[in-house]
Scaffold this motif. Sequence first.
Motif, PDB file in Angstrom:
ATOM      1  N   GLY A 122       0.807  -1.216   0.000  1.00 21.88           N
ATOM      2  CA  GLY A 122       0.000   0.000   0.000  1.00 21.88           C
ATOM      3  C   GLY A 122       0.840   1.266   0.000  1.00 21.88           C
ATOM      4  O   GLY A 122       0.388   2.319   0.419  1.00 21.88           O
ATOM      5  N   LEU A 123       2.067   1.166  -0.487  1.00 16.04           N
ATOM      6  CA  LEU A 123       2.964   2.321  -0.510  1.00 16.04           C
ATOM      7  C   LEU A 123       3.345   2.649  -1.954  1.00 16.04           C
ATOM      8  O   LEU A 123       3.103   1.874  -2.871  1.00 16.04           O
ATOM      9  N   ALA A 124       3.960   3.791  -2.114  1.00 14.32           N
ATOM     10  CA  ALA A 124       4.544   4.201  -3.407  1.00 14.32           C
ATOM     11  C   ALA A 124       3.529   4.178  -4.545  1.00 14.32           C
ATOM     12  O   ALA A 124       3.875   3.848  -5.675  1.00 14.32           O
ATOM     13  N   TRP A 125       2.285   4.540  -4.249  1.00 14.29           N
ATOM     14  CA  TRP A 125       1.263   4.487  -5.301  1.00 14.29           C
ATOM     15  C   TRP A 125       0.876   5.859  -5.841  1.00 14.29           C
ATOM     16  O   TRP A 125       0.263   5.968  -6.890  1.00 14.29           O
ATOM     17  N   ARG A 126       1.255   6.925  -5.158  1.00 16.80           N
ATOM     18  CA  ARG A 126       0.829   8.244  -5.620  1.00 16.80           C
ATOM     19  C   ARG A 126       1.688   8.707  -6.777  1.00 16.80           C
ATOM     20  O   ARG A 126       2.888   8.945  -6.619  1.00 16.80           O
TER      21      ARG A 126
ATOM     22  N   SER B 233      -4.585   9.352  -9.586  1.00 22.47           N
ATOM     23  CA  SER B 233      -3.304   9.395  -8.896  1.00 22.47           C
ATOM     24  C   SER B 233      -2.688   8.009  -8.687  1.00 22.47           C
ATOM     25  O   SER B 233      -1.476   7.836  -8.798  1.00 22.47           O
ATOM     26  N   HIS B 234      -3.515   7.023  -8.386  1.00 19.68           N
ATOM     27  CA  HIS B 234      -2.952   5.698  -8.094  1.00 19.68           C
ATOM     28  C   HIS B 234      -2.301   5.115  -9.340  1.00 19.68           C
ATOM     29  O   HIS B 234      -2.871   5.150 -10.433  1.00 19.68           O
ATOM     30  N   ARG B 235      -1.135   4.542  -9.168  1.00 17.74           N
ATOM     31  CA  ARG B 235      -0.355   4.098 -10.340  1.00 17.74           C
ATOM     32  C   ARG B 235      -1.085   3.026 -11.146  1.00 17.74           C
ATOM     33  O   ARG B 235      -0.813   2.835 -12.324  1.00 17.74           O
ATOM     34  N   ARG B 236      -1.982   2.283 -10.514  1.00 20.56           N
ATOM     35  CA  ARG B 236      -2.679   1.240 -11.257  1.00 20.56           C
ATOM     36  C   ARG B 236      -4.116   1.610 -11.638  1.00 20.56           C
ATOM     37  O   ARG B 236      -4.839   0.801 -12.211  1.00 20.56           O
TER      38      ARG B 236
ATOM     39  N   GLY C  65       9.744  13.979   4.947  1.00 21.31           N
ATOM     40  CA  GLY C  65      10.609  12.847   5.276  1.00 21.31           C
ATOM     41  C   GLY C  65      10.720  11.878   4.121  1.00 21.31           C
ATOM     42  O   GLY C  65      10.963  12.282   2.985  1.00 21.31           O
ATOM     43  N   ASP C  66      10.486  10.602   4.412  1.00 18.11           N
ATOM     44  CA  ASP C  66      10.630   9.552   3.404  1.00 18.11           C
ATOM     45  C   ASP C  66       9.537   9.576   2.332  1.00 18.11           C
ATOM     46  O   ASP C  66       9.684   8.954   1.287  1.00 18.11           O
ATOM     47  N   ASP C  67       8.424  10.207   2.633  1.00 14.36           N
ATOM     48  CA  ASP C  67       7.362  10.375   1.637  1.00 14.36           C
ATOM     49  C   ASP C  67       6.934   9.030   1.044  1.00 14.36           C
ATOM     50  O   ASP C  67       6.891   8.874  -0.182  1.00 14.36           O
ATOM     51  N   PRO C  68       6.628   8.036   1.872  1.00 18.30           N
ATOM     52  CA  PRO C  68       6.506   6.661   1.378  1.00 18.30           C
ATOM     53  C   PRO C  68       5.294   6.381   0.495  1.00 18.30           C
ATOM     54  O   PRO C  68       5.256   5.354  -0.171  1.00 18.30           O
ATOM     55  N   LEU C  69       4.303   7.272   0.470  1.00 14.58           N
ATOM     56  CA  LEU C  69       3.151   7.012  -0.403  1.00 14.58           C
ATOM     57  C   LEU C  69       3.427   7.432  -1.846  1.00 14.58           C
ATOM     58  O   LEU C  69       2.750   7.005  -2.768  1.00 14.58           O
ATOM     59  N   SER C  70       4.427   8.286  -2.028  1.00 19.28           N
ATOM     60  CA  SER C  70       4.720   8.764  -3.377  1.00 19.28           C
ATOM     61  C   SER C  70       5.461   7.705  -4.182  1.00 19.28           C
ATOM     62  O   SER C  70       6.262   6.936  -3.644  1.00 19.28           O
TER      63      SER C  70
ATOM     64  N   ARG D 216       9.851  10.166  -5.283  1.00 20.69           N
ATOM     65  CA  ARG D 216      10.744  10.172  -4.115  1.00 20.69           C
ATOM     66  C   ARG D 216      12.184  10.437  -4.551  1.00 20.69           C
ATOM     67  O   ARG D 216      12.947  11.111  -3.850  1.00 20.69           O
ATOM     68  N   ASP D 217      12.541   9.896  -5.713  1.00 20.39           N
ATOM     69  CA  ASP D 217      13.910  10.060  -6.207  1.00 20.39           C
ATOM     70  C   ASP D 217      14.258  11.530  -6.480  1.00 20.39           C
ATOM     71  O   ASP D 217      15.434  11.884  -6.543  1.00 20.39           O
ATOM     72  N   LEU D 218      13.250  12.363  -6.670  1.00 21.38           N
ATOM     73  CA  LEU D 218      13.512  13.784  -6.912  1.00 21.38           C
ATOM     74  C   LEU D 218      14.091  14.461  -5.666  1.00 21.38           C
ATOM     75  O   LEU D 218      14.727  15.503  -5.756  1.00 21.38           O
TER      76      LEU D 218
END
Lengths: 326, 51
Positions: free
Chosen positions: A94-98, A222-225, A125-130, A135-137
């Motif tokens: 449920g992370l990294a989907w935005r 927004s969700h990647r899928r 911080g880690d911005d884990p939903l993005s 995040r790499d930016l």
Amino acid sequence: MTARLLEDPQERASARFWRAEALDVLEAGPDRAPSVWEEAGIDGVGGAEWAHIALPAQRRIASEVMQELLRRAGVSSFPIEQVQVEPAPHDAEGLAWRTRVRYAVDEEGRVGMRGWRSHEVRPVGDDPLSAQAIRDLRLGDWIAPEGTEAIDAVAPSAGPASVVLIGRDLDPNSVEIPDSWGDADVAVRTSRGLVTLRGDGTVHERVGERLFTVSATGFWQSHRRAADLLTEVVQASLGAPAGAAPGTCTAESGSSPPSPHSRWVPRAPWSRSRATAAPPSSQRRTSRICRRSPRPPRTSRTGSGHAAAGSTPWCSIRPAAVRVSS
Amino acid sequence: MTPDAEHAPSSSALGGRLLTLTAGPPAAGGTFVARHEGRVVFIRGTTPERP
């Protein structure tokens, strides 16, 4: 728990409700888990209110909220208990989907997000939903030039990421692109319009076999899928043969005629080549194309059985056939 | 005490009144519903009671 009221209870004595933030848990509920995003905790960034709730519980609670909304809306055409929020396929964490994230920028140029019901900009911080490409930016480590009010970051499903700096009076010449942005497209949106520094102000999205060109500042799920999944689910529900091009629909299979409240969804009236060749403003253009689609033909209103995929230039979606996925 | 509670001192500097509440069902927007002397309070950062 002990919770702190947001509003002054004296001033808001006549309010129908108050808002509060939990500070101290006296008796933890069974759904509490270590937060996946510490910066979204107390006084932290808003928009991730369930970061401290176990993922299966998040989905259960989301299902409850959805069902309650439908109940209140008086929906009775299908069993509301069947509306379940499910993970997208292969979404274990449920992370990294935005794939669309708007960051706020404070007066010092620090990049973060606003707090819950607050205008204050706080670190992400880690911005884990993005999505990873966002995040790499490493925008949280960057100081934006004077005049930057917000930043739109996009991680599209095809092609490079996009960064759009937004500020009414932001001077595009003042932007120095940091190495951490890699090959991301960069643009500046001021009160005078969009100025592209790298790329053409668009991003690419692949849905099934189609490639869409959409504005970097335009709307996309927004969700990647989301786009892929919605296409698959609608196709499956409408009985379209597997592998049919997205946007190709059949008439609904129910015996009742489509109600006047049904939403008409056009079979993509644009060819694939037209979709891929869409101009930079294609977000708007796509909408226009949809609006131009033909009205459903009267003869189809009997709605008896499936029409062959591709032969009916329209379809209707019954809400019962659409499942919501987180 | 949970890890959340460690942040409490800095946040209470904002000066809001503290209440002791029990969270009930979820509301839209990520909050949960509690009641204080009959009034609804939407709480962020909590979890619901066991259903």
